[in-house]
Structure formats: structure tokens, C-alpha cells
Design a protein around this motif. Sequence first.
Motif, PDB file in Angstrom:
ATOM      1  N   TRP A  26     -30.661 -36.827  27.492  1.00 16.01           N
ATOM      2  CA  TRP A  26     -30.381 -37.817  26.776  1.00 16.01           C
ATOM      3  C   TRP A  26     -28.848 -37.810  26.263  1.00 16.01           C
ATOM      4  O   TRP A  26     -28.220 -38.766  25.931  1.00 16.01           O
ATOM      5  CB  TRP A  26     -31.081 -37.600  25.374  1.00 16.01           C
ATOM      6  CG  TRP A  26     -31.135 -36.608  24.653  1.00 16.01           C
ATOM      7  CD1 TRP A  26     -31.564 -35.134  24.729  1.00 16.01           C
ATOM      8  CD2 TRP A  26     -30.119 -36.217  23.617  1.00 16.01           C
ATOM      9  NE1 TRP A  26     -31.140 -34.289  24.122  1.00 16.01           N
ATOM     10  CE2 TRP A  26     -30.302 -34.839  23.108  1.00 16.01           C
ATOM     11  CE3 TRP A  26     -29.381 -37.140  22.882  1.00 16.01           C
ATOM     12  CZ2 TRP A  26     -29.604 -34.459  21.975  1.00 16.01           C
ATOM     13  CZ3 TRP A  26     -28.636 -36.577  21.774  1.00 16.01           C
ATOM     14  CH2 TRP A  26     -28.804 -35.122  21.347  1.00 16.01           C
ATOM     15  N   LYS A  29     -27.101 -39.608  29.396  1.00 16.82           N
ATOM     16  CA  LYS A  29     -27.627 -41.087  29.205  1.00 16.82           C
ATOM     17  C   LYS A  29     -27.223 -42.000  28.058  1.00 16.82           C
ATOM     18  O   LYS A  29     -26.936 -43.113  28.052  1.00 16.82           O
ATOM     19  CB  LYS A  29     -29.140 -40.986  29.298  1.00 16.82           C
ATOM     20  CG  LYS A  29     -29.597 -40.440  30.833  1.00 16.82           C
ATOM     21  CD  LYS A  29     -31.078 -40.495  30.631  1.00 16.82           C
ATOM     22  CE  LYS A  29     -31.474 -39.973  32.256  1.00 16.82           C
ATOM     23  NZ  LYS A  29     -33.037 -39.863  32.413  1.00 16.82           N
ATOM     24  N   GLU A  30     -27.275 -41.350  26.796  1.00 16.34           N
ATOM     25  CA  GLU A  30     -27.113 -42.152  25.688  1.00 16.34           C
ATOM     26  C   GLU A  30     -25.484 -42.201  25.327  1.00 16.34           C
ATOM     27  O   GLU A  30     -25.012 -42.901  24.556  1.00 16.34           O
ATOM     28  CB  GLU A  30     -27.710 -41.713  24.479  1.00 16.34           C
ATOM     29  CG  GLU A  30     -29.110 -41.643  24.799  1.00 16.34           C
ATOM     30  CD  GLU A  30     -29.792 -41.203  23.292  1.00 16.34           C
ATOM     31  OE1 GLU A  30     -29.246 -40.805  22.409  1.00 16.34           O
ATOM     32  OE2 GLU A  30     -31.174 -41.030  23.441  1.00 16.34           O
ATOM     33  N   PRO A  60     -29.588 -37.881  18.327  1.00 15.56           N
ATOM     34  CA  PRO A  60     -30.357 -38.900  19.406  1.00 15.56           C
ATOM     35  C   PRO A  60     -30.375 -40.196  19.027  1.00 15.56           C
ATOM     36  O   PRO A  60     -30.904 -40.648  17.890  1.00 15.56           O
ATOM     37  CB  PRO A  60     -31.651 -38.209  19.659  1.00 15.56           C
ATOM     38  CG  PRO A  60     -31.613 -36.694  19.234  1.00 15.56           C
ATOM     39  CD  PRO A  60     -30.585 -36.858  17.945  1.00 15.56           C
TER      40      PRO A  60
END
Length: 123
Positions: A26, A29-30, A60
Motif C-alpha cells: 500500500w 500503490k498509494e 494509509p
Amino acid sequence: ILRDDPRVLLIDGWTWSWHREECSEWIIKEGHLRYAWHLAESFAKAAMIDAIRVDVFLYPGHPEMAVVNELSLTSAAPYPCHADFMAEIWELGHRENRYISVDFPFARPTYMNFRGESWFAVN
């Protein structure tokens, strides 16, 4: 996690090896690395330090909320034969005034920095 590689470099004993780590994907990806690297590099530049470990907290889903957690002049690796010398070198710089105080008039107090609004934020 390195700047431009989605794999994670892990150590197993004395051996380093590359792995994919699902629980950290993550971060890539973020788009968190852009903010984390910018915070770390900006801090080092502002502090006029060529090498420092900067730990960054990530939230997140909100890469813009990255914040510096702590700093270290070492990599947290054990230095059994060098620890005393490292402390002595650090102390020597202070004792002999081998440092420069720098004022950043454009910097806001820490308590006013929120959600990427501080002087080191990525725009």
C-alpha cells in the motif's frame, strides 16, 4: 523499501535479499514514497546533514499526512567497537562549536504543521 523499487530489502542474519511484501505494498500503490522521501531529504538539507536516518509515519489512504517520527545519525545497527567513538565525535562537534545555527524565518512552529502544510510539504 527503496525509492524506485516495489520490493523490500530484508536481512536474514547477515544476508540481504529482495522480497515482495504484501503488507507494505500500500505504501507504493498509494504514492506514500514521494512524500516520505521528500520529508527525509528536506530535513537533511535544512539540517545541513549529508547522512541521517529519518523515520516517517505514514497514514494509509492519506500520503499527504506523512510526518517525521524520529531521527538517528546511525542506522540502528549495533556498533560494539565504535559506539564510544561515535558518541565522542558527536560530542566533539558541540564542545568545539563546530556547528552553524540556522534560522528559518519562513518555518512555522511544529504545532502549526498539519497535513502537509509545513515548509517541507510536497506541493
